[in-house]
Design a protein around this motif. Structure first.
Motif, PDB file in Angstrom:
ATOM      1  N   GLY A 199       2.661  -0.750  11.483  1.00 61.03           N
ATOM      2  CA  GLY A 199       2.038   0.527  11.857  1.00 61.03           C
ATOM      3  C   GLY A 199       2.762   1.590  11.167  1.00 61.03           C
ATOM      4  N   VAL A 200       2.038   2.535  10.597  1.00 59.38           N
ATOM      5  CA  VAL A 200       2.797   3.926  10.051  1.00 59.38           C
ATOM      6  C   VAL A 200       2.471   5.021  10.704  1.00 59.38           C
ATOM      7  N   TYR A 201       3.746   5.759  11.175  1.00 57.80           N
ATOM      8  CA  TYR A 201       3.377   7.214  11.858  1.00 57.80           C
ATOM      9  C   TYR A 201       3.050   8.050  10.715  1.00 57.80           C
ATOM     10  N   GLY A 202       1.829   8.076  10.385  1.00 62.37           N
ATOM     11  CA  GLY A 202       1.293   8.825   9.281  1.00 62.37           C
ATOM     12  C   GLY A 202      -0.332   8.771   9.280  1.00 62.37           C
ATOM     13  N   THR A 203      -0.909   9.165   8.299  1.00 61.09           N
ATOM     14  CA  THR A 203      -2.322   9.132   7.900  1.00 61.09           C
ATOM     15  C   THR A 203      -2.489   7.936   7.289  1.00 61.09           C
ATOM     16  N   PRO A 204      -3.933   7.634   7.115  1.00 57.57           N
ATOM     17  CA  PRO A 204      -4.494   6.549   6.281  1.00 57.57           C
ATOM     18  C   PRO A 204      -3.967   6.347   5.008  1.00 57.57           C
ATOM     19  N   VAL A 205      -4.421   7.744   4.270  1.00 57.11           N
ATOM     20  CA  VAL A 205      -3.781   7.931   2.837  1.00 57.11           C
ATOM     21  C   VAL A 205      -2.457   7.374   2.932  1.00 57.11           C
ATOM     22  N   ASP A 206      -1.386   7.957   3.753  1.00 58.03           N
ATOM     23  CA  ASP A 206      -0.034   7.478   3.581  1.00 58.03           C
ATOM     24  C   ASP A 206       0.116   5.991   3.879  1.00 58.03           C
ATOM     25  N   CYS A 207      -0.513   5.338   4.547  1.00 58.21           N
ATOM     26  CA  CYS A 207      -0.592   4.001   4.668  1.00 58.21           C
ATOM     27  C   CYS A 207      -0.823   3.318   3.533  1.00 58.21           C
ATOM     28  N   VAL A 208      -2.115   3.320   2.660  1.00 61.12           N
ATOM     29  CA  VAL A 208      -2.288   2.854   1.478  1.00 61.12           C
ATOM     30  C   VAL A 208      -1.232   3.093   0.548  1.00 61.12           C
ATOM     31  N   LYS A 209      -0.735   4.572   0.492  1.00 63.51           N
ATOM     32  CA  LYS A 209       0.347   4.804  -0.612  1.00 63.51           C
ATOM     33  C   LYS A 209       1.693   3.879  -0.337  1.00 63.51           C
ATOM     34  N   LEU A 210       2.099   3.690   0.806  1.00 65.61           N
ATOM     35  CA  LEU A 210       3.220   3.333   1.315  1.00 65.61           C
ATOM     36  C   LEU A 210       2.997   1.904   1.099  1.00 65.61           C
ATOM     37  N   ALA A 211       2.038   1.226   1.495  1.00 59.54           N
ATOM     38  CA  ALA A 211       1.906   0.006   1.444  1.00 59.54           C
ATOM     39  C   ALA A 211       1.812  -0.721  -0.241  1.00 59.54           C
ATOM     40  N   LEU A 212       1.288   0.335  -1.151  1.00 59.07           N
ATOM     41  CA  LEU A 212       1.261  -0.207  -2.420  1.00 59.07           C
ATOM     42  C   LEU A 212       2.313   0.261  -3.090  1.00 59.07           C
ATOM     43  N   SER A 213       3.243   0.975  -2.740  1.00 60.04           N
ATOM     44  CA  SER A 213       4.518   1.658  -3.410  1.00 60.04           C
ATOM     45  C   SER A 213       5.671   0.952  -2.906  1.00 60.04           C
ATOM     46  N   ALA A 214       5.702   0.572  -1.424  1.00 58.94           N
ATOM     47  CA  ALA A 214       6.845   0.141  -0.941  1.00 58.94           C
ATOM     48  C   ALA A 214       6.704  -1.106  -0.117  1.00 58.94           C
TER      49      ALA A 214
END
Lengths: 251, 251
Positions: A66-81
């Motif tokens: 779970g990310v304390y952020g937006t859907p776009v944040d989730c995808v960026k963070l998942a794919l980057s980190a």
């Protein structure tokens, strides 16, 4: 297949869990990275002024971040980190509420898929034409898992999003899948002006897409008629014709 | 001309005040409805789960409505409820930070203009290629006021946004306006993983558009070369070619 799964209704939403289960049952390796809280209508919002926090969810056969952020944040963070290996597909949904026409600008669901496409992965956004998700069942999940096997994921254009919508009815009662353009009809919005208990005014958004402005061959009309709809999206916003004519105007 | 003015940096931002002053000096009737707080990178977010509040700002020759919401909220609320008469033009900016390529998906500045266009009005988004707005002067405001007189506002296509960007330099040193397409190069993002004073991890977004991926005839390249750029935007996302080929794949 390795699938990155997200949504905008939050990591505990029914529509996401339906897909998680269906993809797992179909033998896929599912990595769920989704917002901790509901993020509907946040559009392509991305968190830049604040850092992001991540929380692990483990419960009843479900695992995800779970990310304390937006859907776009989730995808960026998942794919980057967060993901150790790249996915074969990014899936966002199933959203409670259709995403048709230019809703992709407002929709956290479609924006998450768009971000996946921008980062180089095949991407699928999935929505259900009812703000109440009680009609969403495991059969919708199975329908998607089956469709994913048949999509030409390796031959999609770069930065392509496939936008799938289910009508508001059981899968067995859905009419056949139609691949179609999106409607150009716009929401007509207005604000209810109300007063709080202390007499101070506030405004609350409401609106409709007027049915008479929707062409019969578009996602909104076909969905209302009971079809499952699939619209391929691309992201070139330049109005090339206008480049020519504006040049003349400003000389 | 009656102009609805908004932005995403907030009602007290320098770039908005520069435009307010320049439009007033050019004799226009300026109605400012802008976010109370900075809303950068909120994209096309719209507030639906909460009501909106409005606060009046009056100070040193400035009057406007501050909205506790996003840029898109401001435009929707202004056009639906706050303005007594319809504007001739919706203007959003001047943003501190360029908005090029598909930044319109992330940008509150461009999204506000887009919402104006969707609601039927000519719309102009304006940005300045520096996150620091100290280089933004009254001359940028005058440039815009002058440009607005020359734009064919009555002959733009329906739902058209004009996206203007200034390079990071004084107006006198800008090269001539170029009407151009947007770059298709994408941001390449990554997250700094850091630890807070209590040792817990957090992630902070950073990124670049790699210059070697930017074509010379696009907004990003021309802006870097010192030109003022203007890109007309349209909003049909359907990939018509793919509708045909997908149909074959799924049969």
């Amino acid at each position: 297949m390795r699938i990155l799964l997200t949504n905008d209704d939050g990591i505990q939403a029914h529509g996401l869990r339906v897909l998680y289960k269906a993809f797992r049952e179909a033998g896929h390796d599912v990595h769920c990275v989704a917002p901790v809280t509901e993020q509907s209508a946040v559009g392509h919002a991305v968190t830049i002024a604040l850092p992001l926090r991540v929380k692990e969810f483990k419960e009843n056969g479900f695992r995800g971040h779970g990310v304390y952020g937006t859907p776009v944040d989730c995808v960026k963070l998942a794919l980057s980190a967060l993901l150790y290996e790249k996915p074969d597909l990014v899936v966002s949904g199933i959203n409670a509420g259709a995403n048709v026409g230019v809703d992709l600008l407002y929709s956290g669901t479609v924006s998450a898929a768009t971000e996946g496409a921008f980062m180089g992965f095949p991407a699928l956004a999935i929505s259900y034409d009812d703000f109440n998700h009680e009609g969403l069942t495991g059969e919708h999940g199975s329908y998607v898992a089956n469709l994913v096997e048949r999509l030409p994921l390796d031959n999609l254009p770069h930065k392509c999003v496939l936008n799938l919508n289910f009508p508001n009815r059981p899968v067995a009662e859905c009419r056949e899948l139609r691949i179609c353009r999106h409607t150009s009809a716009m929401w007509e919005d207005w604000y209810d002006q109300r007063h709080d208990p202390r007499g101070r005014p506030y405004y609350w958004l409401t609106g409709v897409i007027p049915p008479e402005k929707v062409s019969a061959d578009t996602d909104r009309a076909l969905l209302t008629a009971g079809h499952v709809t699939l619209t391929p999206l691309r992201f070139d916003f330049t109005d090339y014709d206008l480049i020519q004519s504006l040049g003349g105007s400003l000389e």
